[in-house]
Design a protein around this motif. Structure first.
Motif, PDB file in Angstrom:
ATOM      1  N   ILE A 130      -5.189  -4.577   1.200  1.00 41.72           N
ATOM      2  CA  ILE A 130      -4.477  -3.316   1.412  1.00 41.72           C
ATOM      3  C   ILE A 130      -3.007  -3.654   1.598  1.00 41.72           C
ATOM      4  O   ILE A 130      -2.664  -4.512   2.430  1.00 41.72           O
ATOM      5  CB  ILE A 130      -5.061  -2.566   2.628  1.00 41.72           C
ATOM      6  N   ILE A 131      -2.123  -3.006   0.827  1.00 43.64           N
ATOM      7  CA  ILE A 131      -0.700  -3.374   0.836  1.00 43.64           C
ATOM      8  C   ILE A 131       0.201  -2.315   1.465  1.00 43.64           C
ATOM      9  O   ILE A 131       1.411  -2.476   1.490  1.00 43.64           O
ATOM     10  CB  ILE A 131      -0.203  -3.707  -0.594  1.00 43.64           C
ATOM     11  N   GLY A 132      -0.392  -1.261   2.016  1.00 41.65           N
ATOM     12  CA  GLY A 132       0.413  -0.227   2.661  1.00 41.65           C
ATOM     13  C   GLY A 132      -0.418   0.576   3.635  1.00 41.65           C
ATOM     14  O   GLY A 132      -1.643   0.505   3.650  1.00 41.65           O
ATOM     15  N   GLY A 133       0.263   1.321   4.486  1.00 36.92           N
ATOM     16  CA  GLY A 133      -0.432   2.171   5.448  1.00 36.92           C
ATOM     17  C   GLY A 133      -0.813   1.420   6.720  1.00 36.92           C
ATOM     18  O   GLY A 133      -0.363   0.301   6.963  1.00 36.92           O
ATOM     19  N   ALA A 136      -2.383  -2.250   6.314  1.00 37.98           N
ATOM     20  CA  ALA A 136      -1.715  -3.195   5.412  1.00 37.98           C
ATOM     21  C   ALA A 136      -2.019  -4.635   5.833  1.00 37.98           C
ATOM     22  O   ALA A 136      -1.972  -4.977   7.009  1.00 37.98           O
ATOM     23  CB  ALA A 136      -0.212  -2.953   5.413  1.00 37.98           C
ATOM     24  N   ILE A 168      -8.795   5.226   0.961  1.00 41.92           N
ATOM     25  CA  ILE A 168      -7.445   4.657   0.877  1.00 41.92           C
ATOM     26  C   ILE A 168      -6.927   4.894  -0.533  1.00 41.92           C
ATOM     27  O   ILE A 168      -7.636   4.646  -1.508  1.00 41.92           O
ATOM     28  CB  ILE A 168      -7.456   3.147   1.211  1.00 41.92           C
ATOM     29  N   SER A 169      -5.706   5.374  -0.639  1.00 46.42           N
ATOM     30  CA  SER A 169      -5.098   5.651  -1.937  1.00 46.42           C
ATOM     31  C   SER A 169      -5.079   4.377  -2.784  1.00 46.42           C
ATOM     32  O   SER A 169      -4.678   3.317  -2.297  1.00 46.42           O
ATOM     33  CB  SER A 169      -3.677   6.166  -1.722  1.00 46.42           C
ATOM     34  N   ASP A 171      -3.057   3.285  -4.901  1.00 47.60           N
ATOM     35  CA  ASP A 171      -1.762   2.616  -5.007  1.00 47.60           C
ATOM     36  C   ASP A 171      -1.436   1.765  -3.781  1.00 47.60           C
ATOM     37  O   ASP A 171      -0.439   1.036  -3.777  1.00 47.60           O
ATOM     38  CB  ASP A 171      -0.633   3.618  -5.316  1.00 47.60           C
ATOM     39  N   LEU A 172      -2.277   1.817  -2.747  1.00 45.51           N
ATOM     40  CA  LEU A 172      -2.098   0.968  -1.565  1.00 45.51           C
ATOM     41  C   LEU A 172      -3.045  -0.234  -1.584  1.00 45.51           C
ATOM     42  O   LEU A 172      -3.169  -0.945  -0.597  1.00 45.51           O
ATOM     43  CB  LEU A 172      -2.343   1.774  -0.281  1.00 45.51           C
ATOM     44  N   GLU A 174      -4.308  -3.802  -3.627  1.00 43.79           N
ATOM     45  CA  GLU A 174      -3.963  -4.851  -4.584  1.00 43.79           C
ATOM     46  C   GLU A 174      -5.220  -5.678  -4.851  1.00 43.79           C
ATOM     47  O   GLU A 174      -5.901  -6.108  -3.917  1.00 43.79           O
ATOM     48  CB  GLU A 174      -2.868  -5.720  -3.949  1.00 43.79           C
TER      49      GLU A 174
END
Length: 182
Positions: A130-133, A136, A168-169, A171-172, A174
């Motif tokens: 997970i790369i955001g939120g 992350a 989880i979206s 775009d968040l 990877e």
């Protein structure tokens, strides 16, 4: 030569639903432990009550050295090692995996879904980070789980428990490793 023993996360069983009693005892002794908990709604005196209860009764994770665990087991005879059904070895959870599991499960988010290990097939999913939120940096498996309309990121403690995060979206997320094609 003096050498310090490393602390490890032991997956333990506690008989007769005494996991919260053991946790209180460990807290008093300054020993780190974790019980996955979630909220349930139950009726008490004709009223709905929201109560925090263990996700899996009789399960506790204890962060302690092997020597200290042996001493603890002498003091608490109803504390038992969980073992891997294939190898017969004690289940020891890697620190990084336990850190991710505690960080997510410790939020008591009502959208978390918990599963028995046999209910999830990690081989069918894609390894992701997970790369955001809020989550992350955490890693898991992106997979379709029962009880959810969409795919979710799942964190597994092999052979014990699996937990699917809230949606989880994409775009968040990877991709770390694609699943093997047959």
């Amino acid at each position: 030569m003096f050498c310090c023993e490393k602390t490890q996360w032991f997956a333990m069983r506690v008989t007769y639903r005494r996991e919260l009693d053991v946790k209180n005892l460990l807290d008093q002794q300054g020993v780190s432990s974790f019980i996955p908990m979630h909220y349930v709604i139950r009726m008490a005196k004709k009223r709905k009550v929201r109560e925090l209860v263990p996700v899996v009764h009789n399960l506790i994770f204890i962060h302690i050295t092997q020597t200290d665990m042996k001493e603890l087991k002498k003091d608490i005879p109803y504390l038992q090692y969980m073992t891997d059904s294939r190898s017969g070895e004690k289940i020891i959870v890697p620190d990084e995996q336990m850190r991710d599991f505690i960080a997510v499960a410790g939020t008591y988010d009502e959208h978390l879904l918990f599963f028995k290990p046999e209910e999830i097939n990690p081989a069918k999913g894609t390894r992701v980070r997970i790369i955001g939120g809020d989550f992350a940096g955490y890693e898991g498996i992106f997979i379709k789980v029962k009880g959810a309309r969409d795919r979710r990121v799942v964190i597994c403690i092999q052979g014990i428990i699996a937990m699917a995060m809230a949606t989880i979206s994409p775009d968040l997320i990877e991709v770390i490793k694609e699943p093997k094609k047959k």
